[in-house]
Design a protein around this motif. Structure first.
Motif, short mmCIF file in Angstrom:
data_model
loop_
_atom_site.label_atom_id
_atom_site.label_comp_id
_atom_site.label_asym_id
_atom_site.label_seq_id
_atom_site.Cartn_x
_atom_site.Cartn_y
_atom_site.Cartn_z
N THR A 67 1.64 8.50 14.15
CA THR A 67 2.30 9.65 14.58
C THR A 67 1.86 10.43 13.45
O THR A 67 1.30 9.82 12.22
CB THR A 67 3.53 9.26 14.81
OG1 THR A 67 4.16 8.80 13.43
CG2 THR A 67 3.82 8.55 16.06
N SER A 68 2.39 11.74 13.29
CA SER A 68 2.02 12.67 12.11
C SER A 68 3.40 13.55 12.10
O SER A 68 3.44 14.21 13.26
CB SER A 68 0.85 13.14 12.26
OG SER A 68 0.69 14.24 11.16
N MET A 69 3.78 13.84 10.93
CA MET A 69 4.92 14.97 10.72
C MET A 69 4.05 16.14 11.18
O MET A 69 4.87 17.10 11.45
CB MET A 69 5.18 14.91 9.23
CG MET A 69 6.13 13.75 8.87
SD MET A 69 7.71 13.52 9.71
CE MET A 69 8.63 14.99 8.87
N GLY A 104 4.85 16.10 14.86
CA GLY A 104 6.02 15.41 15.29
C GLY A 104 6.03 14.07 15.52
O GLY A 104 4.84 13.44 16.12
N LEU A 105 7.03 13.30 15.18
CA LEU A 105 7.07 11.99 15.21
C LEU A 105 6.97 11.41 16.78
O LEU A 105 6.84 10.16 17.19
CB LEU A 105 7.92 11.33 14.32
CG LEU A 105 7.94 11.54 12.94
CD1 LEU A 105 9.15 10.90 12.13
CD2 LEU A 105 6.64 10.98 12.22
N GLY A 106 7.57 12.23 17.79
CA GLY A 106 7.75 11.96 19.02
C GLY A 106 6.17 12.01 19.84
O GLY A 106 6.17 11.61 20.87
N SER A 153 2.37 10.42 19.56
CA SER A 153 1.51 9.25 19.30
C SER A 153 0.19 9.38 19.70
O SER A 153 0.23 9.90 21.04
CB SER A 153 2.10 7.96 19.40
OG SER A 153 2.35 7.61 20.59
N LYS A 157 -5.21 6.64 15.81
CA LYS A 157 -5.39 7.31 14.45
C LYS A 157 -6.44 8.32 14.33
O LYS A 157 -6.50 9.46 13.75
CB LYS A 157 -5.55 6.25 13.27
CG LYS A 157 -5.37 6.55 12.15
CD LYS A 157 -5.26 5.64 11.09
CE LYS A 157 -4.94 5.81 9.56
NZ LYS A 157 -5.17 4.84 8.49
N SER A 169 1.76 18.48 21.81
CA SER A 169 2.59 18.52 20.65
C SER A 169 3.09 19.78 20.54
O SER A 169 4.10 19.94 20.06
CB SER A 169 1.85 18.05 19.42
OG SER A 169 1.02 18.86 18.96
#
Length: 215
Positions: free
Chosen positions: A67-69, A72-74, A76, A79, A158
């Motif tokens: 995930t990435s800030m 948003g962490l919601g 995924s 990578k 996102s």
């Protein structure tokens, strides 16, 4: 040495297990892994299974869920998808910030204010642009191809909820506006640019699907 169809299918199954179903990345990743396996078989004189095991060790960190800030962490994704998404989105993110801060700082500097702007006929332009942006966003939200995944589609996913809520808030905000100033004009510019940015990635998503001849 070229891998057999059965061996390539094993690599395909590995990518499926890692959720590498993003069509703008899958072919590229598949080609890289297949080439790496073929090279190891020739150079190290090992079996397919041994070379495949080494290749998986090399690729596992790149293909693990992350995930990435930034998004948003919601949300995924593997990578490698997150990394490409950041690469294609960061310029839009900078412009998004500029779309708010530039008009805000400029108009605030000159102390720009208009009391009861809804009384002016020119205010209809603000409402018209807001409505058009909202309609355009709904169209893209409804008619986007959800069956096929692309990196651009991940960016759209996102951004969808925040953009939708933002446009609704903007529409409500402008119906009860008592003063037009740098703050609310900055907000207006931000959400208009959000629609433009959403269209940019919507178009890229559709183009990726057409490029790989998948419908």
């Amino acid at each position: 040495m070229e891998l057999s169809k059965e061996q390539i299918q094993q690599v395909e199954n590995y990518l499926n297990s890692k959720n590498i179903t993003y069509i703008d990345l899958r072919t590229e990743v598949l080609d890289h892994i297949v080439s790496e396996i073929e090279d190891k078989i020739i150079e190290n004189e090992v079996t397919f299974h041994h070379a495949f095991a080494i290749a998986k060790q090399n690729w596992n960190p790149k293909l693990e869920e992350a995930t990435s800030m930034f998004f948003g962490l919601g949300f995924s994704a593997p990578k490698i998808v997150i990394q490409k998404a950041k690469k294609v989105y960061w310029k839009q993110y900078v412009f998004l910030l500029a779309s708010y801060f530039l008009p805000f700082l400029l108009l605030t500097h000159f102390n720009f204010k208009i009391q009861n702007p809804t009384d002016y006929s020119s205010f209809i332009l603000f409402k018209g642009v807001t409505i058009l942006s909202f309609v355009a966003f709904i169209y893209m939200l409804v008619f986007r191809n959800y069956k096929l995944k692309t990196t651009y589609g991940f960016v759209l996913k996102s951004q969808s909820l925040s953009a939708f809520i933002g446009l609704i808030v903007l529409a409500i905000f402008f119906t009860k506006l008592k003063e037009l100033n740098g703050i609310n004009i900055g907000i207006f510019c931000t959400f208009i640019y959000t629609t433009f940015s959403y269209f940019h990635f919507y178009k890229k998503h559709q183009e990726a699907i057409q490029k790989y001849k998948i419908s």
